[in-house]
Motif scaffolding. Sequence first.
Motif, short mmCIF file in Angstrom:
data_model
loop_
_atom_site.label_atom_id
_atom_site.label_comp_id
_atom_site.label_asym_id
_atom_site.label_seq_id
_atom_site.Cartn_x
_atom_site.Cartn_y
_atom_site.Cartn_z
N LEU A 133 32.83 32.07 -27.28
CA LEU A 133 32.76 32.17 -25.82
C LEU A 133 34.25 32.78 -25.23
N VAL B 14 28.14 24.18 -19.90
CA VAL B 14 26.68 24.08 -19.57
C VAL B 14 26.25 24.48 -21.13
N LEU B 15 27.20 24.53 -22.12
CA LEU B 15 26.65 24.96 -23.34
C LEU B 15 25.98 24.00 -23.96
N GLY C 248 32.76 27.74 -16.70
CA GLY C 248 31.63 27.16 -16.49
C GLY C 248 30.46 27.13 -17.28
N ALA C 249 30.57 28.27 -18.16
CA ALA C 249 29.73 28.48 -19.27
C ALA C 249 29.72 27.66 -20.31
N ILE C 250 31.17 27.09 -20.80
CA ILE C 250 31.24 26.13 -21.66
C ILE C 250 30.90 25.00 -21.31
N ALA D 289 22.42 24.36 -22.90
CA ALA D 289 21.96 25.80 -23.24
C ALA D 289 21.64 25.90 -24.79
N VAL E 176 33.71 32.00 -14.79
CA VAL E 176 32.58 31.90 -15.39
C VAL E 176 32.61 31.49 -16.81
N VAL E 177 33.61 31.97 -17.67
CA VAL E 177 33.52 31.37 -19.00
C VAL E 177 33.56 29.81 -19.02
N ALA F 161 29.31 29.05 -30.75
CA ALA F 161 29.17 29.55 -29.43
C ALA F 161 30.59 28.81 -28.61
N TYR F 162 31.05 27.76 -29.04
CA TYR F 162 32.35 27.35 -28.42
C TYR F 162 33.64 28.03 -29.04
N ILE G 1 21.30 29.47 -26.79
CA ILE G 1 22.31 29.72 -28.01
C ILE G 1 21.60 30.02 -29.37
#
Length: 112
Positions: A90, A68-69, A64-66, A72, A61-62, A86-87, A76
């Motif tokens: 996260l 798509v940052l 994958g979230a990184i 997004a 999950v994390v 965020a980088y 953010i």
Amino acid sequence: MNEGTSATSQPVDAEDGESEGDDAYVHQPRSSPPSRAPTGEGTFDWRGWLLVGVIVFAFFVVPGAILVLPEAQGFIGTLGLTLRDAYLVLPLVPAFLLAAVAVWAAVRSRSS
């Protein structure tokens, strides 16, 4: 092998170092395997699933979230973070979760 030593466990006389043949260990295998799995230790309950969930979150999950940052940035920004923040933040989330689960598991295993 020498006469005083053998593959079986035999008591040794402390004075002369010779083994006694009367008290030798004889292996007698079981006649049948156990009929059901042991309960208690080694079972996989909700604690195991919690660990699996934290690991899936940390490894899938994390990251994958990184990925798509950049798309997004609007979301953010609503959180009051920059993209750089965020980088940095996260990856700390799964680190703290894994650490908390590890400490919880260690304390739980010591108490039981």
